[in-house]
Design an enzyme around this catalytic site. Structure first.
Site, PDB file in Angstrom:
ATOM      1  CG  HIS A  37      -1.962  -0.962   1.312  1.00 45.27           C
ATOM      2  ND1 HIS A  37      -1.717  -2.060   2.402  1.00 45.27           N
ATOM      3  CD2 HIS A  37      -3.074  -1.256   0.489  1.00 45.27           C
ATOM      4  CE1 HIS A  37      -2.799  -3.048   2.165  1.00 45.27           C
ATOM      5  NE2 HIS A  37      -3.573  -2.634   1.071  1.00 45.27           N
ATOM      6  CB  SER A 186      -4.711  -6.952   4.120  1.00 41.64           C
ATOM      7  OG  SER A 186      -4.096  -5.744   3.836  1.00 41.64           O
TER       8      SER A 186
END
Ligand code: PAF
Length: 282
Positions: A37, A186
């Site tokens: 990210h 994630s």
């Protein structure tokens, strides 16, 4: 860095930014941020004068309720990371802000709904299409940044932008990997140490596919070899391994060296579903 929770709050800021003619970049995320990210954030900051990161675990894109319930949430740590990166705004809407009413609209991405992620996660791309459209309409970015790890999502969002004429430029960023090759995700946080080792089978399969395709082996034989490797490993379950044309996302029966091709894979490691992909000729 400023935290924004509603569209109305952002609207006031957006009007000021509009007057100063600033380029707004948006990085849409579901939080539980990792280095992948942050690569998107870095690119956004480099390319745009104002950076906005949204954090919203979008319920409508989860076809599996357990996956939604167990999706990792670490908002305080995420906000700290974004502050360190020098992000200007973090958009943290509630479910009520994003969905004051249950959307009646259904987005159908046609062919993309019927293959790979579309086929194995019915309704997923509808949820992605709705939430990304909402984020584009609320934030009104000039540029939006997405990771290539979700390669089919990139194709879906490209189609969304084209079909609905969103005035948004799309930018993609290559997949960030751990030192042993596992694609950052994630969902990796949900893996036990043993599952973490087994998860490497996705990357190893992609590497095998790339090496063998470049040596001239047939795609069908490689696909079968990967399926057998998964069958011989306990507590993992392959959903698909397919060769696609990278931009159009057409499924291919054989590798065509003059086309951009990628191998895409999805598998369950225990109950954690992971996806990954690898470009072959770049
Ligand atoms: O890729 C993601 O994290 C999500 O699908 C996105 C684009 C933020 C939409 O919820």
């Amino acid at each position: 860095m400023q935290l924004i929770h509603t569209g109305a709050e952002w609207q006031k800021i957006w009007l000021q930014l509009l007057q100063s003619n600033k380029t707004i970049g948006l990085v849409p995320t579901m939080g539980a941020l990792h280095q992948g990210h942050l690569d998107l954030v870095k690119k956004c900051k480099k390319q745009c004068e104002v950076s906005v990161v949204s954090i919203f675990v979008n319920p409508t894109q989860f076809n599996n309720p357990e996956d939604f319930e167990k999706y990792p949430i670490s908002t305080a740590a995420d906000v700290d990371l974004l502050e360190k990166e020098g992000v200007d705004f973090v958009f943290l809407p509630s479910v009520e802000t994003m969905y004051p009413t249950q959307p009646q609209l259904k987005v159908d991405f046609g062919r993309l709904e019927k293959i790979l992620e579309g086929a194995f996660r019915p309704g997923h791309f509808n949820g992605v299409g709705i939430v990304v459209s909402k984020l584009f309409n609320i934030i009104r970015p000039h540029v939006a940044f997405f990771g290539q790890k979700d390669l089919q999502q990139v194709a879906v969002i490209r189609s969304l932008v084209q079909d609905l004429s969103f005035p948004v430029q799309l930018e993609t960023v290559s997949t960030r990997r751990e030192s042993d090759g596992l694609a950052m995700s994630s969902r990796n946080r949900r893996l036990s140490p043993l599952q973490r080792e087994k998860a490497l089978l996705l990357f190893q399969s992609l590497m095998l596919a790339k090496e063998e395709l470049l040596k001239g082996k047939s795609w069908k034989s490689i696909q079968e070899k990967i399926r057998v490797n998964f069958q011989h490993t306990e507590a993992v379950q392959l959903e698909y391994v397919e060769l696609v044309q990278t931009e159009s996302f057409d499924l291919l029966e054989a590798w065509l060296p003059n086309l951009n091709c990628s191998v895409c894979i999805a598998a369950f490691i225990g109950e954690v579903r992971l996806i990954d992909n690898m470009p072959i000729n770049s």
